[in-house]
Design a protein around this motif. Sequence first.
Motif, PDB file in Angstrom:
ATOM      1  N   UNK A  90       0.474  32.043 -16.480  1.00 10.29           N
ATOM      2  CA  UNK A  90      -0.422  33.060 -17.012  1.00 10.29           C
ATOM      3  C   UNK A  90      -1.608  32.453 -17.761  1.00 10.29           C
ATOM      4  N   UNK A  91      -2.729  33.135 -17.659  1.00 14.64           N
ATOM      5  CA  UNK A  91      -3.899  32.780 -18.458  1.00 14.64           C
ATOM      6  C   UNK A  91      -3.862  33.643 -19.712  1.00 14.64           C
ATOM      7  N   UNK A  92      -3.708  33.027 -20.848  1.00 20.20           N
ATOM      8  CA  UNK A  92      -3.543  33.763 -22.094  1.00 20.20           C
ATOM      9  C   UNK A  92      -2.159  33.532 -22.661  1.00 20.20           C
ATOM     10  N   UNK A  93      -1.961  33.987 -23.882  1.00 18.99           N
ATOM     11  CA  UNK A  93      -0.707  33.754 -24.599  1.00 18.99           C
ATOM     12  C   UNK A  93       0.265  34.906 -24.363  1.00 18.99           C
ATOM     13  N   UNK A  94       1.477  34.558 -23.966  1.00 17.42           N
ATOM     14  CA  UNK A  94       2.522  35.558 -23.809  1.00 17.42           C
ATOM     15  C   UNK A  94       3.069  35.969 -25.174  1.00 17.42           C
ATOM     16  N   UNK A  95       3.627  37.180 -25.283  1.00 15.51           N
ATOM     17  CA  UNK A  95       4.231  37.608 -26.551  1.00 15.51           C
ATOM     18  C   UNK A  95       5.367  36.675 -26.980  1.00 15.51           C
ATOM     19  N   UNK A  96       5.614  36.631 -28.267  1.00 16.98           N
ATOM     20  CA  UNK A  96       6.617  35.709 -28.812  1.00 16.98           C
ATOM     21  C   UNK A  96       8.033  36.038 -28.333  1.00 16.98           C
ATOM     22  N   UNK A  97       8.283  37.291 -27.950  1.00 21.50           N
ATOM     23  CA  UNK A  97       9.637  37.688 -27.552  1.00 21.50           C
ATOM     24  C   UNK A  97       9.995  37.284 -26.126  1.00 21.50           C
ATOM     25  N   UNK A  98       9.068  36.719 -25.394  1.00 21.65           N
ATOM     26  CA  UNK A  98       9.328  36.302 -24.014  1.00 21.65           C
ATOM     27  C   UNK A  98      10.374  35.184 -23.981  1.00 21.65           C
ATOM     28  N   UNK A  99      11.291  35.274 -23.018  1.00 24.96           N
ATOM     29  CA  UNK A  99      12.258  34.200 -22.784  1.00 24.96           C
ATOM     30  C   UNK A  99      11.665  33.245 -21.757  1.00 24.96           C
TER      31      UNK A  99
END
Length: 288
Positions: A90-99
């Motif tokens: 992904x381009x961009x930051x994933x949410x912190x809750x992602x596994x």
Amino acid sequence: MSSSPFEIVEPAAQCSPFVFNSPHSGTAYPRSFLNSSRLDSSSIRRSEDTFVDELFAGVVELGAPLMRAHFPRAFLDVNREPYELDPAMFSGRLPAYVNARSIRVAGGLGTIARVVADSEEIYRDRLPVAEGLDRIERIYKPYHAALRDRLAETMANFGVAVLVDCHSMPSTARGLENRPRPDLIIGDRFGTSCAPGLADTAIALLSDLGYHVGRNRPYAGGYITEHYGRPQSGLHALQIEVNRGLYMDEQRFRKTAGFDALAQDLALFAERLMALALYSGAVADAAE
């Protein structure tokens, strides 16, 4: 894509506490998805459980609902946790809750897969984070909400519910072409997703029909089997994997002469399993 990404094919009346599910048989590929892929129209399909929903269609006439996806597994995999995502995709930051550290993500087969089943990369470029999260909100969550509600309704009506999660597998494993797989594999998460008698009964019935049946290896059941299987609460989940060599040309994605006979056998298997599971004691304790 179809007007609806999934559906539940309902019987005229539900006659048993069984619900069948085919989460990977979808073949409706969004145009934008195909345009973003580096794979040709054949390679992109290698993760499909092609025709599995049709193989099990006979259960509806037997009084059991059949849930089936229209969207393809390569687009979104509902047999994963909701947020098993690979940050490198992904381009961009994933949410912190992602596994991001699951074994499935490491293998490229998370909720949004990086590769098809034979490890070929799907995408030309990185995906916007918003696009990935939108697939989960728009399709994944409604799919599981519908499945959860259908199981709850079954529990309310029968006091017990049995989910049969239906899948297919390649006829040979990569690098092990000289070692053919069983005809079918029953997965019960090594005895944790359903009463042991249910898996035993399923294996015995399929064996009686002349099939070579394995148990749990290499497919013990994915997220759906693990997540919904709570036998101590009367909710049992069983996975069944069907060898594609029995019913289709795996290169051309076409049915072979074996399709009709297998579909008839699976309907007979389902009829016997639904009859025996309650009355042989396989799930009787939960039903009482």
